[in-house]
Design a protein around this motif. Structure first.
Motif, short mmCIF file in Angstrom:
data_model
loop_
_atom_site.label_atom_id
_atom_site.label_comp_id
_atom_site.label_asym_id
_atom_site.label_seq_id
_atom_site.Cartn_x
_atom_site.Cartn_y
_atom_site.Cartn_z
N LYS A 107 0.81 -1.22 0.00
CA LYS A 107 0.00 0.00 0.00
C LYS A 107 0.84 1.27 0.00
O LYS A 107 0.42 2.32 0.51
CB LYS A 107 -0.98 -0.01 1.17
CG LYS A 107 -2.09 -1.03 0.99
CD LYS A 107 -3.38 -0.32 0.72
CE LYS A 107 -4.45 -1.20 0.17
NZ LYS A 107 -5.77 -0.63 0.32
N VAL A 108 2.04 1.17 -0.53
CA VAL A 108 2.89 2.37 -0.64
C VAL A 108 2.35 3.21 -1.79
O VAL A 108 1.97 2.67 -2.85
CB VAL A 108 4.35 1.95 -0.91
CG1 VAL A 108 5.21 3.14 -1.29
CG2 VAL A 108 4.91 1.24 0.31
N ASN A 109 2.29 4.54 -1.59
CA ASN A 109 1.83 5.41 -2.67
C ASN A 109 2.99 6.27 -3.20
O ASN A 109 4.15 6.06 -2.83
CB ASN A 109 0.64 6.26 -2.24
CG ASN A 109 0.98 7.18 -1.08
OD1 ASN A 109 2.12 7.23 -0.64
ND2 ASN A 109 -0.02 7.89 -0.61
N HIS A 110 2.66 7.19 -4.08
CA HIS A 110 3.63 8.14 -4.65
C HIS A 110 4.79 7.42 -5.34
O HIS A 110 5.94 7.82 -5.21
CB HIS A 110 4.18 9.09 -3.57
CG HIS A 110 3.11 9.93 -2.93
ND1 HIS A 110 3.39 10.89 -2.00
CD2 HIS A 110 1.77 9.95 -3.08
CE1 HIS A 110 2.26 11.48 -1.60
NE2 HIS A 110 1.26 10.90 -2.25
N HIS A 111 4.49 6.37 -6.10
CA HIS A 111 5.56 5.66 -6.80
C HIS A 111 6.22 6.53 -7.87
O HIS A 111 7.39 6.37 -8.17
CB HIS A 111 5.04 4.37 -7.42
CG HIS A 111 4.81 3.30 -6.40
ND1 HIS A 111 5.83 2.52 -5.90
CD2 HIS A 111 3.69 2.91 -5.77
CE1 HIS A 111 5.34 1.68 -5.00
NE2 HIS A 111 4.05 1.89 -4.91
N TYR A 112 5.44 7.41 -8.46
CA TYR A 112 5.99 8.24 -9.55
C TYR A 112 5.86 9.74 -9.29
O TYR A 112 6.60 10.52 -9.86
CB TYR A 112 5.30 7.91 -10.88
CG TYR A 112 5.40 6.46 -11.29
CD1 TYR A 112 6.45 6.01 -12.09
CD2 TYR A 112 4.44 5.53 -10.88
CE1 TYR A 112 6.55 4.68 -12.47
CE2 TYR A 112 4.53 4.20 -11.27
CZ TYR A 112 5.59 3.78 -12.05
OH TYR A 112 5.67 2.46 -12.44
N ALA A 113 4.87 10.13 -8.49
CA ALA A 113 4.62 11.56 -8.26
C ALA A 113 3.92 11.71 -6.92
O ALA A 113 3.22 10.79 -6.49
CB ALA A 113 3.74 12.11 -9.38
N ASP A 114 4.10 12.87 -6.28
CA ASP A 114 3.48 13.02 -4.95
C ASP A 114 2.13 13.73 -5.02
O ASP A 114 1.51 13.99 -4.00
CB ASP A 114 4.44 13.73 -3.99
CG ASP A 114 4.67 15.18 -4.35
OD1 ASP A 114 4.11 15.65 -5.36
OD2 ASP A 114 5.41 15.85 -3.61
N ARG A 115 1.69 14.06 -6.25
CA ARG A 115 0.36 14.65 -6.41
C ARG A 115 -0.07 14.48 -7.87
O ARG A 115 0.80 14.39 -8.75
CB ARG A 115 0.39 16.13 -6.03
CG ARG A 115 1.20 16.98 -6.98
CD ARG A 115 1.61 18.29 -6.37
NE ARG A 115 2.71 18.10 -5.43
CZ ARG A 115 3.27 19.07 -4.71
NH1 ARG A 115 2.82 20.30 -4.81
NH2 ARG A 115 4.28 18.83 -3.90
N PRO A 116 -1.36 14.49 -8.14
CA PRO A 116 -1.80 14.39 -9.54
C PRO A 116 -1.36 15.63 -10.31
O PRO A 116 -1.42 16.75 -9.79
CB PRO A 116 -3.33 14.33 -9.43
CG PRO A 116 -3.62 13.96 -8.01
CD PRO A 116 -2.50 14.53 -7.20
N ALA A 117 -0.89 15.43 -11.52
CA ALA A 117 -0.43 16.56 -12.34
C ALA A 117 -0.93 16.37 -13.76
O ALA A 117 -1.08 15.24 -14.24
CB ALA A 117 1.09 16.66 -12.29
N LEU A 118 -1.16 17.50 -14.43
CA LEU A 118 -1.84 17.49 -15.73
C LEU A 118 -0.95 18.09 -16.82
O LEU A 118 -0.26 19.08 -16.59
CB LEU A 118 -3.11 18.34 -15.62
CG LEU A 118 -3.87 18.61 -16.92
CD1 LEU A 118 -4.54 17.33 -17.44
CD2 LEU A 118 -4.94 19.70 -16.69
N TYR A 119 -1.02 17.47 -18.02
CA TYR A 119 -0.41 18.11 -19.20
C TYR A 119 -1.45 18.15 -20.31
O TYR A 119 -2.05 17.13 -20.67
CB TYR A 119 0.81 17.33 -19.70
CG TYR A 119 1.48 18.07 -20.84
CD1 TYR A 119 2.45 19.03 -20.57
CD2 TYR A 119 1.07 17.88 -22.15
CE1 TYR A 119 3.02 19.76 -21.60
CE2 TYR A 119 1.64 18.62 -23.19
CZ TYR A 119 2.61 19.55 -22.90
OH TYR A 119 3.18 20.30 -23.91
N MET A 120 -1.67 19.36 -20.86
CA MET A 120 -2.59 19.50 -22.01
C MET A 120 -1.96 20.42 -23.04
O MET A 120 -1.27 21.38 -22.67
CB MET A 120 -3.92 20.10 -21.57
CG MET A 120 -4.88 19.10 -20.97
SD MET A 120 -6.43 19.91 -20.55
CE MET A 120 -7.56 18.55 -20.73
N GLN A 121 -2.21 20.12 -24.27
CA GLN A 121 -1.74 20.99 -25.35
C GLN A 121 -2.83 20.98 -26.42
O GLN A 121 -3.11 19.96 -27.05
CB GLN A 121 -0.43 20.43 -25.91
CG GLN A 121 0.14 21.27 -27.03
CD GLN A 121 1.65 21.03 -27.21
OE1 GLN A 121 2.39 20.86 -26.23
NE2 GLN A 121 2.10 21.03 -28.45
#
Ligand code: BGC
Length: 758
Positions: A107-121
């Motif tokens: 149940k470890v979290n934040h494997h890649y990032a510590d918060r949701p992040a968005l990219y749009m173009q």
């Protein structure tokens, strides 16, 4: 690929457990409608993109799971029709998904990032000019056209635990131009390397099907339980008539019921698999979660007010949108259900990547499971793009950690050692893709990784060529292994390792030739001979008795060509009597089970193979079907005859690995197999038995549809065969007085003749 001009954005603090999902919005003005508008979107998390209040596209759980640090998939949408002249708003909701949320039993979290992040173009092409809108941090002082971040209805979300949505907090206009976002905060830059962005190559995950609810019961505790009649991966769609404002509805998901009629939640392990919907109080409300998925057949509903009707619920089946390529049906209802269970377990475990199971706190891309199942997978669906994407991640992770991981993408921190069936997936999986497609490219792409695995094992062989040290899973989940030790099956684990290594090195010799490496071809040919000889020396006596006399030991020796011609017949006899001694119930695990029926068939014990196929006693292929299974279980005895779960902790009811036997069903019962890479030559050789009076199978090959259908009626055999354009087929007519093999070309062919069972 476009040039990425924006930045990842997020809100200003790291995400804690049960945080609301961030909603992003950015107003923009368009003077005249563009000729074409293209949106590129991805996220660290799971992204639901919006334009002017409309949800864009039909992908779900995007961007799926890849080795994000090296490759993060971008979805591309044509949004021309959604752009208005005047004020517009681009928006997105980002859930935690694989990047941020808790994964695995730890149940470890934040494997890649510590918060949701968005990219749009968003690229607006106006013929005479182009304009691009991208995610970027808000400016100070705040401008109308800045990105803003706020929260709305999605209060908590996790892949394993479920989603909480409070409809009272969701404004229907949050992505409309006139929404007042002054209370929302600024978007900040989230550092993420744009070089990781790739346009998606594999088919996206979509809602593939809606299943109606089929029954409602009441549990001993008084909870209402809905049955969808099919174990799936996905979620529940709710349709609520006259909801009360603030009414709090809990939906718990499970694969099975206890004998008493309560939800059996043990197979989820620690995954809560619970969605929660708090009603706004409209006349009618519809809802389904978007940032989670569950493996389930049943739901328990709490907080429902008033009448509950089956039409209030449907199950949404979710998986990678692959084309169906293979079918089988027969005169035997249990066998057909078994085959359907294989298909459903495959569908449930191709949610972006090939996984072990969809319900518990794993859902990982375990290599061994796919290695066992890949021949069946390539027959049933067009898996090339999904599996090649996963192979890319497997190779990336190997580079990163310096050895062949047992799952990919890799979040399990335990160091890996070369392991039979799991490790050699890097050879057998691309090899099987090549056999299906006839395209050598995949072998070239994986060649270096294949070599590194095979060479590492070679360096640990003893002087006689035996691989007899280090960790092995052995014949994983052998029903005779001690309950809590699935790796302690009765077949010597180094025998299993040696057998798989013999197959792998033989494949390497062929692959080396195909990729044009003659030195390597020579090397692996010699190595394969040495490994085979060592297997013989250590595990086979001169008559053909395989050490330990287990069904797995015999099946691997026979199917991997590890016996001398004069030993094969005796080994086949021994295998048949080992199986007969157990009334043809199953006594093998992941390593052996896919090969038992084949080994019996190859050595002239077709009746034994059918006895195995048709057995319904526990444990057997059809036993779970008699217990009402709608998917393949992790172990054949996951639910015991008294209806209780086996207390081993390895009781997923939706694991495709053991469904690997469907490959034999297609080739031998149906009678259709490829005799050359890419199906340019086909073998049609049904071998009827088991009291079946009819079977048919078909497969969309790279050249088109191929099919076999046979039926016995009043002692007449009829066979119909379809050969696709550009292919040829050798047809072996079963139960024919002269046992002919007939060569045919493309088209439809039919034979009818009196049955001769000699
Ligand atoms: C998974 C298996 C997997 C195994 C290996 C299990 O928990 O569900 O299918 O291959 O672990 O460790």
């Amino acid at each position: 690929m476009p040039t990425w001009q924006g930045q990842f954005i997020s809100h200003s603090r790291a995400c804690a457990e049960s945080d609301p999902a961030p909603y992003f919005r950015r107003p923009f003005f368009v003077e005249d409608r563009p000729r074409r508008a293209t949106l590129y979107v991805t996220a660290l998390g799971i992204v639901d993109p919006y334009l002017n209040g409309s949800r864009i596209g039909d992908q779900v759980l995007a961007p799926g799971w890849t080795s994000y640090r090296e490759r993060l998939m971008v979805s591309e949408y044509d949004v021309t029709e959604l752009i208005h002249t005047g004020h517009n708003v681009l928006g997105a909701i980002v859930g935690e998904g694989w990047a941020v949320g808790a994964l695995t039993w730890s149940k470890v979290n934040h494997h890649y990032a510590d918060r949701p992040a968005l990219y749009m173009q968003l690229e607006l092409d106006h013929t005479d000019r182009a304009h691009t809108i991208v995610t970027e941090p808000s400016t100070a002082p705040w401008k109308l056209s800045d990105w803003r971040v706020g929260t709305q209805g999605v209060r908590a979300n996790g892949l394993y635990d479920g989603e909480t949505f409070d409809a009272r907090l969701e404004s229907p206009t949050w992505c409309d131009p006139d929404f007042d976002d002054r209370e929302w905060g600024p978007a900040i830059h989230y550092h993420w390397d744009l070089d990781t962005l790739r346009l998606a190559t594999a088919p996206p995950i979509r809602r593939i099907e809606h299943l109606p609810a089929v029954a409602v019961t009441t549990s001993p505790a008084g909870h209402r339980i809905i049955d969808f009649g099919q174990n799936i991966a996905g979620w529940t769609h709710l349709s609520i008539d006259t909801p009360r404002r603030g009414q709090d509805i809990l939906i718990r998901h499970a694969e099975a019921l206890t004998p008493e009629g309560s939800l059996e939640r043990e197979t989820n392990r620690t995954a809560q698999a619970t969605d929660r919907y708090i009603c706004a109080g409209a006349d009618h409300e519809e809802w389904e979660p978007r940032f989670t998925f569950h493996g389930f057949r049943y739901i328990e509903v709490e907080g429902w007010k008033g009448a509950l009707d089956l039409s209030n619920f449907s199950a949404v089946v979710v998986h990678s949108d692959m084309a169906r390529h293979g079918w089988f049906e027969s005169s035997h209802a249990l066998l057909d259900q078994f085959h359907s269970n294989v298909v459903w377990s495959m569908r449930s475990n191709f949610v972006g990547i090939p996984t072990d199971c969809p319900q518990r706190d794993e859902r990982l891309g375990w290599t061994g499971d796919l290695n066992a199942f890949i021949p069946t997978a390539t027959y049933l669906y067009d898996v090339q793009a999904v599996v090649e994407s996963w192979l890319t991640d497997l190779m990336i992770e190997r580079e990163r950690v310096g050895n062949m991981p047992r799952s990919a993408p890799l979040v399990d921190p335990r160091p890996s050692q070369p392991t039979a069936l799991w490790g050699d997936a890097i050879v057998n999986v691309p090899w099987t893709l090549y056999q299906e497609s006839g395209q050598v490219d995949v072998l070239r792409r994986c060649w270096a990784a294949m070599r590194s695995y095979v060479d590492e094992v070679e360096s640990s062989l003893d002087e006689s060529g035996l691989w007899n040290t280090g960790f092995q899973y052995g014949d994983w989940c052998d029903p005779d292994a001690p309950p809590r030790e699935p790796g302690q099956g009765k077949t010597d684990k180094y025998l299993v390792a040696q057998a798989f290594y013999a197959r792998t090195t033989a494949q390497m010799a062929s692959i080396a030739t195909l990729v044009g490496d003659t030195d390597a071809a020579r090397h692996y040919t010699d190595l394969a001979a040495r490994v085979r000889a060592a297997f013989q020396g250590a595990y086979v006596d001169p008559r053909g008795v395989v050490a330990g006399e287990t069904s797995t030991g015999y099946a691997l020796a026979i199917c991997f060509d590890l016996l001398e011609p004069e030993q094969v017949e005796y080994a086949g006899k021994r295998l048949n009597s080992v199986m007969a001694g157990r009334q043809f119930t199953i006594s093998s695990g992941f390593a052996g089970t896919p090969f038992i029926a084949d080994a019996l068939t190859k050595t002239g014990h077709l009746d034994g193979a059918y006895a195995l196929l048709m057995q319904t006693q526990c444990p057997s292929f059809l036993y779970p079907v008699t217990m009402g299974a709608t998917t393949i279980w992790e172990r054949w005895d996951a639910i015991l005859p008294d209806g209780r779960l086996h207390r081993t902790g390895m009781t997923s009811l939706n694991h495709y690995a053991l469904g690997a036997v469907a490959d034999w069903i297609h080739r031998v019962v149906g009678g259709l197999s490829s005799a050359a890479p890419g199906w340019s030559r086909i073998l049609v050789a049904p071998q009827p038995g088991g009291g079946l009076t009819h079977a048919s199978t078909s497969h969309i090959t790279p050249l088109g549809l191929a099919g076999v259908s046979w039926a016995v009626e009043e002692d007449e055999m009829r066979i119909r065969v379809i050969v696709p354009p550009g292919a040829s087929a050798d047809v072996r007519l079963p139960w024919h007085a002269e046992s002919p093999t007939i060569a045919v070309g493309p088209g439809e062919h039919e034979w009818a003749y009196p049955v001769c069972r000699q």
